[in-house]
Write a protein that holds these residues in place. Structure first.
Motif, mmCIF file in Angstrom:
data_model
loop_
_atom_site.group_PDB
_atom_site.id
_atom_site.type_symbol
_atom_site.label_atom_id
_atom_site.label_comp_id
_atom_site.label_asym_id
_atom_site.label_seq_id
_atom_site.Cartn_x
_atom_site.Cartn_y
_atom_site.Cartn_z
ATOM 1 N N VAL A 52 -1.390 -2.549 16.417
ATOM 2 C CA VAL A 52 -2.328 -2.915 15.354
ATOM 3 C C VAL A 52 -2.643 -1.682 14.507
ATOM 4 C CG1 VAL A 52 -4.684 -3.694 14.830
ATOM 5 C CG2 VAL A 52 -3.332 -4.911 16.518
ATOM 6 N N GLY A 53 -2.809 -0.531 15.161
ATOM 7 C CA GLY A 53 -3.031 0.705 14.418
ATOM 8 C C GLY A 53 -1.852 1.049 13.521
ATOM 9 N N ARG A 54 -0.643 0.883 14.037
ATOM 10 C CA ARG A 54 0.557 1.123 13.227
ATOM 11 C C ARG A 54 0.626 0.125 12.080
ATOM 12 N NH1 ARG A 54 5.723 0.954 16.597
ATOM 13 N NH2 ARG A 54 6.618 1.405 14.557
ATOM 14 N N CYS A 55 0.260 -1.114 12.363
ATOM 15 C CA CYS A 55 0.286 -2.155 11.331
ATOM 16 C C CYS A 55 -0.695 -1.806 10.218
ATOM 17 C CB CYS A 55 -0.055 -3.502 11.958
ATOM 18 S SG CYS A 55 0.429 -4.899 10.948
ATOM 19 N N ARG A 56 -1.860 -1.314 10.574
ATOM 20 C CA ARG A 56 -2.862 -0.917 9.574
ATOM 21 C C ARG A 56 -2.286 0.177 8.672
ATOM 22 N NH1 ARG A 56 -7.871 -1.906 8.949
ATOM 23 N NH2 ARG A 56 -8.229 -2.688 11.061
ATOM 24 N N THR A 57 -1.599 1.138 9.263
ATOM 25 C CA THR A 57 -1.003 2.235 8.502
ATOM 26 C C THR A 57 0.086 1.731 7.562
ATOM 27 O OG1 THR A 57 -1.491 3.794 10.281
ATOM 28 C CG2 THR A 57 0.225 4.435 8.717
ATOM 29 N N VAL A 58 0.954 0.853 8.059
ATOM 30 C CA VAL A 58 2.047 0.323 7.232
ATOM 31 C C VAL A 58 1.491 -0.531 6.097
ATOM 32 C CG1 VAL A 58 4.083 -1.167 7.203
ATOM 33 C CG2 VAL A 58 3.761 0.448 9.083
ATOM 34 N N ILE A 59 0.517 -1.369 6.394
ATOM 35 C CA ILE A 59 -0.069 -2.226 5.361
ATOM 36 C C ILE A 59 -0.744 -1.365 4.280
ATOM 37 C CG2 ILE A 59 -1.912 -3.896 4.894
ATOM 38 C CD1 ILE A 59 -1.099 -5.285 7.539
ATOM 39 N N GLN A 60 -1.443 -0.318 4.688
ATOM 40 C CA GLN A 60 -2.059 0.567 3.700
ATOM 41 C C GLN A 60 -0.980 1.239 2.852
ATOM 42 O OE1 GLN A 60 -5.332 0.736 2.844
ATOM 43 N NE2 GLN A 60 -4.402 1.806 1.133
ATOM 44 N N SER A 61 0.140 1.602 3.474
ATOM 45 C CA SER A 61 1.251 2.197 2.725
ATOM 46 C C SER A 61 1.840 1.199 1.739
ATOM 47 C CB SER A 61 2.338 2.680 3.685
ATOM 48 O OG SER A 61 1.848 3.715 4.510
ATOM 49 N N ILE A 62 1.941 -0.058 2.144
ATOM 50 C CA ILE A 62 2.443 -1.108 1.254
ATOM 51 C C ILE A 62 1.529 -1.247 0.048
ATOM 52 C CG2 ILE A 62 2.701 -3.629 1.018
ATOM 53 C CD1 ILE A 62 3.782 -3.615 3.917
ATOM 54 N N LEU A 63 0.231 -1.306 0.293
ATOM 55 C CA LEU A 63 -0.720 -1.481 -0.806
ATOM 56 C C LEU A 63 -0.717 -0.263 -1.742
ATOM 57 C CD1 LEU A 63 -3.603 -3.199 1.193
ATOM 58 C CD2 LEU A 63 -2.024 -4.268 -0.429
ATOM 59 N N SER A 64 -0.579 0.931 -1.188
ATOM 60 C CA SER A 64 -0.504 2.136 -2.024
ATOM 61 C C SER A 64 0.765 2.133 -2.864
ATOM 62 C CB SER A 64 -0.538 3.392 -1.154
ATOM 63 O OG SER A 64 -1.771 3.516 -0.506
ATOM 64 N N LEU A 65 1.879 1.763 -2.249
ATOM 65 C CA LEU A 65 3.146 1.708 -2.970
ATOM 66 C C LEU A 65 3.106 0.618 -4.039
ATOM 67 C CD1 LEU A 65 5.975 2.764 -3.373
ATOM 68 C CD2 LEU A 65 6.722 1.351 -1.443
ATOM 69 N N ALA A 66 2.504 -0.512 -3.722
ATOM 70 C CA ALA A 66 2.375 -1.589 -4.716
ATOM 71 C C ALA A 66 1.543 -1.115 -5.905
ATOM 72 C CB ALA A 66 1.753 -2.832 -4.075
#
Length: 155
Positions: A89-103
């Motif tokens: 879940v912690g890794r997922c939070r990091t990846v999702i934040q990266s997705i939103l930043s990249l978007a």
């Protein structure tokens, strides 16, 4: 009626691994598009914000469910799995934040390119074969996001 969590028994471990894998795949797709943000239309970028913003907002449900399971009497295997999923879940939070930043970067790049195109009025609507491949590889963000396994319409 407001939705509230419908906490699950340990026998219903959530599909956190699948959610993380999906987020990682979407991130890689967006990375491929980042050098050429114009290959993504406004709808796709908007859907990225919508889908992954919702997932980010729902992560607390998984964290809370895992915390509740940790308070239960668990077998060694179950405790190991709950601990592992907590890390996921912690890794997922990091990846999702990266997705939103990249978007957000892609959105900025699209806006900048649109402004330049409007000024020069010489933009081409044809895509290279590589750009077409990136468009075809876009995540299927049109499909309806499945609801959280914890969602309930109880009051």
């Amino acid at each position: 009626m407001a939705e509230r969590p419908d906490w699950q028994p340990i026998s219903r471990l959530p599909l956190i691994d699948a959610m993380l894998q999906d987020a990682e795949e979407h991130y890689q797709t967006l990375l491929q598009a980042s050098p050429k943000p114009h290959v993504l239309d406004d709808y796709i970028v908007g859907r990225v914000f919508e889908v992954f913003g919702s997932q980010k907002d729902d992560l607390w449900l998984f964290e809370e469910q895992l915390a509740r399971w940790k308070m239960d009497k668990l077998s060694v295997g179950q405790r190991h799995e709950v601990d592992r999923l907590s890390e996921q879940v912690g890794r997922c939070r990091t990846v999702i934040q990266s997705i939103l930043s990249l978007a957000e970067q892609l959105k900025q790049g699209r806006s900048k390119r649109s402004s330049l195109r409007a000024i020069s009025n010489s933009g081409s609507n044809s895509f290279s074969a590589k750009e077409s491949h990136i468009i075809e590889a876009q995540p299927h963000l049109d499909s309806k996001r499945s609801s959280s396994p914890f969602a309930s319409s109880h009051n």
